[in-house]
Design an enzyme around this catalytic site. Structure first.
Site, PDB file in Angstrom:
ATOM      1  N   HIS A   1      46.559  39.491  29.520  1.00  0.00           N
ATOM      2  CA  HIS A   1      47.777  39.909  28.915  1.00  0.00           C
ATOM      3  C   HIS A   1      47.528  41.295  28.254  1.00  0.00           C
ATOM      4  CE1 HIS A   1      51.544  40.469  26.581  1.00  0.00           C
ATOM      5  NE2 HIS A   1      52.017  39.728  27.549  1.00  0.00           N
TER       6      HIS A   1
ATOM      7  N   ASP B   1      53.170  32.957  32.224  1.00  0.00           N
ATOM      8  CA  ASP B   1      53.510  32.373  33.715  1.00  0.00           C
ATOM      9  C   ASP B   1      52.338  31.488  34.485  1.00  0.00           C
ATOM     10  OD1 ASP B   1      55.817  33.961  33.882  1.00  0.00           O
ATOM     11  OD2 ASP B   1      54.793  35.911  34.024  1.00  0.00           O
TER      12      ASP B   1
HETATM   13  N1  ACO Z   1      41.853  38.452  36.837  1.00  0.00           N
HETATM   14  C1  ACO Z   1      40.627  39.008  36.744  1.00  0.00           C
HETATM   15  N2  ACO Z   1      40.257  40.238  36.264  1.00  0.00           N
HETATM   16  C2  ACO Z   1      41.261  40.776  35.226  1.00  0.00           C
HETATM   17  C3  ACO Z   1      42.513  39.972  35.027  1.00  0.00           C
HETATM   18  C4  ACO Z   1      42.806  38.909  36.239  1.00  0.00           C
HETATM   19  N3  ACO Z   1      44.103  38.404  35.968  1.00  0.00           N
HETATM   20  N4  ACO Z   1      43.150  40.865  34.532  1.00  0.00           N
HETATM   21  C5  ACO Z   1      42.483  41.700  33.772  1.00  0.00           C
HETATM   22  N5  ACO Z   1      41.095  41.672  34.572  1.00  0.00           N
HETATM   23  C6  ACO Z   1      40.153  42.386  34.027  1.00  0.00           C
HETATM   24  C7  ACO Z   1      40.432  43.908  35.041  1.00  0.00           C
HETATM   25  O1  ACO Z   1      39.447  44.113  36.172  1.00  0.00           O
HETATM   26  C8  ACO Z   1      39.532  44.887  33.523  1.00  0.00           C
HETATM   27  O2  ACO Z   1      37.861  44.558  33.987  1.00  0.00           O
HETATM   28  P1  ACO Z   1      37.052  45.578  33.382  1.00  0.00           P
HETATM   29  O3  ACO Z   1      37.073  45.826  32.190  1.00  0.00           O
HETATM   30  O4  ACO Z   1      35.775  45.250  34.065  1.00  0.00           O
HETATM   31  O5  ACO Z   1      37.559  46.948  34.187  1.00  0.00           O
HETATM   32  C9  ACO Z   1      39.877  43.915  32.354  1.00  0.00           C
HETATM   33  O6  ACO Z   1      40.147  42.772  32.799  1.00  0.00           O
HETATM   34  C10 ACO Z   1      40.975  44.338  31.648  1.00  0.00           C
HETATM   35  O7  ACO Z   1      42.041  44.763  32.516  1.00  0.00           O
HETATM   36  P2  ACO Z   1      43.145  45.801  32.519  1.00  0.00           P
HETATM   37  O8  ACO Z   1      43.874  45.738  33.878  1.00  0.00           O
HETATM   38  O9  ACO Z   1      42.687  47.070  32.144  1.00  0.00           O
HETATM   39  O10 ACO Z   1      44.117  45.080  31.472  1.00  0.00           O
HETATM   40  P3  ACO Z   1      45.805  45.420  31.177  1.00  0.00           P
HETATM   41  O11 ACO Z   1      45.979  45.063  29.572  1.00  0.00           O
HETATM   42  O12 ACO Z   1      46.048  46.961  31.498  1.00  0.00           O
HETATM   43  O13 ACO Z   1      46.528  44.346  32.288  1.00  0.00           O
HETATM   44  C11 ACO Z   1      47.673  42.492  33.034  1.00  0.00           C
HETATM   45  C12 ACO Z   1      47.062  43.518  31.683  1.00  0.00           C
HETATM   46  C13 ACO Z   1      48.214  43.545  33.955  1.00  0.00           C
HETATM   47  C14 ACO Z   1      48.524  41.268  32.503  1.00  0.00           C
HETATM   48  C15 ACO Z   1      46.251  41.928  33.762  1.00  0.00           C
HETATM   49  O14 ACO Z   1      45.525  41.256  33.003  1.00  0.00           O
HETATM   50  C16 ACO Z   1      46.664  41.191  35.118  1.00  0.00           C
HETATM   51  O15 ACO Z   1      46.890  42.242  36.240  1.00  0.00           O
HETATM   52  N6  ACO Z   1      47.108  40.074  35.072  1.00  0.00           N
HETATM   53  C17 ACO Z   1      47.608  39.390  36.510  1.00  0.00           C
HETATM   54  C18 ACO Z   1      48.934  39.488  36.391  1.00  0.00           C
HETATM   55  C19 ACO Z   1      49.763  38.626  35.355  1.00  0.00           C
HETATM   56  O16 ACO Z   1      49.390  37.508  35.164  1.00  0.00           O
HETATM   57  N7  ACO Z   1      50.671  39.208  34.966  1.00  0.00           N
HETATM   58  C20 ACO Z   1      51.532  38.595  34.005  1.00  0.00           C
HETATM   59  C21 ACO Z   1      51.522  39.273  32.531  1.00  0.00           C
HETATM   60  S1  ACO Z   1      52.338  38.231  31.305  1.00  0.00           S
HETATM   61  C22 ACO Z   1      53.947  38.977  31.734  1.00  0.00           C
HETATM   62  O17 ACO Z   1      54.229  39.976  32.121  1.00  0.00           O
HETATM   63  C23 ACO Z   1      55.106  37.972  31.582  1.00  0.00           C
END
Ligand code: ACO
Length: 429
Positions: free
Chosen positions: A307, A364
């Site tokens: 998140h 979620d």
């Molecule tokens: N699985 C694996 N790796 C992940 C995940 C995941 N679900 N989420 C983040 N990471 C990793 C990224 O690859 C990144 O790694 P790095 O630092 O080595 O490059 C690091 O964690 C940070 O990730 P970002 O994408 O920069 O984090 P951001 O805050 O931009 O994204 C998000 C948050 C979009 C929710 C992300 O965690 C994601 O895509 N999660 C999966 C989708 C999801 O569940 N979305 C629902 C969000 S809650 C809502 O909207 C109700």
């Protein structure tokens, strides 16, 4: 106590003294509104990692402590004691209602729940296998064409009416979208039922027999709706505010919010979680899924994990996880995907990749399993989120429209294209 930050541009040696703004709780923010005028520079923050886009008194999140407050009330207390409609009243009006205020609000929402008959014709224009989010987005946007006589956003009474209409009609329209895709006749809303029970009747009741609805179903839905009702300046709410900043009508603003919610990085995640769990299939395949999620070349992420704001735990996920077990037990549902989900959660929470990046299950991760137990089809999951989030969108739209000196949202950019050059006729290219 007021304070300032002094910024000096290394390019031009120009200095700007920028005020620091404070809210009631939470981090302060540097007001950079005059930065460009004084130094000629912009700030750069794609994804708004460090940018507050507005002042708001609706919802507060402390991502490190796992705190979520609606109008100051902890989400855990609202989940335990409130109802979705009472929470909606709170979000919109700022205070919990008295008995009379609640009765009046419930009456208004109930008596605006019918949809215009012409909307049926509108729905029939969609292809039979359209995704319900596409239908919902288009149909909510179309409401402006039905209520164009009450679109004066300067009039508080018309704004309130639009807010009530949106909260009242979205479950009716959502259920109608679903029934259209399966070829069932649309059910009208029944005024003797409460909000969530009414919605479940519109989803599942058939003309030929009464609906046997377990009590736990409406209760579970009500709780899920409370947890999803608002979440400060998330992508869809910020979209509603961005569109609202242009003076657009509330139906257009909420339709834009629905479009933003649809993406798998936002509200589309609940649908994606179930698809992912089904693909993993059995608990013994969880290890492979974890390895794939850690491999950046795989393009695969654990849906329902991570998140932007919560870097400790998502308080909504803690409540939903507990409820998931209760609901499945009460309904006597044995879902093998729950075993996959629990194994996945356990494995990820022990894995250094997820620990180091502070990736925890979000709201979620378990909500889809509850929707599935309630027999809500997977493609309707994000629609469910949209029904609940409409209260939050509407609360933010109302707040925005009473904010003095509100400005149109208009970010700037760092231009990376060609510098100025002369046009060449096609024969000379
Ligand atoms: N699985 C694996 N790796 C992940 C995940 C995941 N679900 N989420 C983040 N990471 C990793 C990224 O690859 C990144 O790694 P790095 O630092 O080595 O490059 C690091 O964690 C940070 O990730 P970002 O994408 O920069 O984090 P951001 O805050 O931009 O994204 C998000 C948050 C979009 C929710 C992300 O965690 C994601 O895509 N999660 C999966 C989708 C999801 O569940 N979305 C629902 C969000 S809650 C809502 O909207 C109700």
């Amino acid at each position: 106590m007021s304070s300032n930050v002094i910024l000096t541009s290394s390019d031009s040696d120009k200095t700007a003294t920028l005020p620091v703004l404070s809210g009631s709780v939470g981090p302060s923010a540097i007001d950079i509104g005059k930065l460009h005028k004084e130094t000629g520079m912009f700030t750069y923050d794609p994804g708004f990692m460090s940018t507050a886009s507005c002042r708001s008194a609706i919802t507060y999140i402390d991502g490190d402590a796992g705190v979520l407050l609606y109008r100051g009330y902890p989400i855990e207390q609202l989940a335990k004691h409130s109802s979705f409609l009472e929470t909606s009243y709170l979000l919109i009006n700022g205070e919990l209602p008295t008995t009379d205020e609640f009765r009046s609000f419930e009456h208004d929402v109930t008596h605006h729940s019918m949809m215009h008959e012409s909307l049926k014709t509108f729905l029939h224009g969609f292809h039979y296998d359209a995704h319900p989010m596409a239908m919902l987005c288009g149909t909510i946007g179309s409401l402006a064409a039905f209520y164009h006589d009450t679109l004066d956003i300067e009039d508080p009474a018309q704004r309130k009416l639009a807010a009530i209409r949106l909260i009242a009609k979205i479950p009716t329209i959502a259920a109608a979208c679903y029934r259209y895709t399966i070829g069932w006749p649309i059910r009208y809303p029944r005024n003797n039922l409460e909000y969530c029970t009414r919605f479940l009747h519109m989803m599942f009741e058939v003309p030929s027999e009464p609906l046997d609805l377990p009590e736990v179903a409406a209760k579970a839905l009500d709780l899920l709706f409370i947890l999803h009702a608002d979440h400060e300046q998330n992508a869809s709410t910020s979209t509603v505010r961005m569109v609202g900043s242009t003076g657009a009508n509330p139906y257009a603003c909420v339709a834009a919010g629905i479009a933003a919610l649809w993406g798998p990085a936002h509200g589309g995640a609940n649908e994606a979680v179930l698809k992912m769990l089904a693909e993993i299939g059995t608990p013994d395949q969880v290890g492979k899924a974890i390895e794939r999620a850690k491999d950046k070349n795989s393009g695969f992420r654990l849906m329902g994990f991570g998140h932007r704001v919560y870097k400790n735990f998502d308080p909504r996920a803690t409540i939903i996880r507990e409820m998931c077990h209760k609901v499945l037990n009460a309904l006597g549902v044995q879902d093998p995907l729950l075993d996959v989900a629990m194994k996945l959660e356990e494995a990820a929470l022990k894995d250094p990749y997820f620990i180091e990046r502070k990736l925890y299950p979000n709201v979620d991760f378990y909500s889809g399993l509850i929707y599935k137990a309630l027999k809500i089809p997977t493609e309707m999951f994000t629609v469910m989120f949209a029904i609940a989030r409409t209260s939050g969108w509407v609360a933010h739209w109302l707040e925005q429209n009473t904010t003095p000196d509100a400005k149109i949202g208009r970010p700037r950019q760092i231009y990376t294209g060609a510098p100025s050059r002369d046009y060449r006729p096609i024969s000379g290219r």
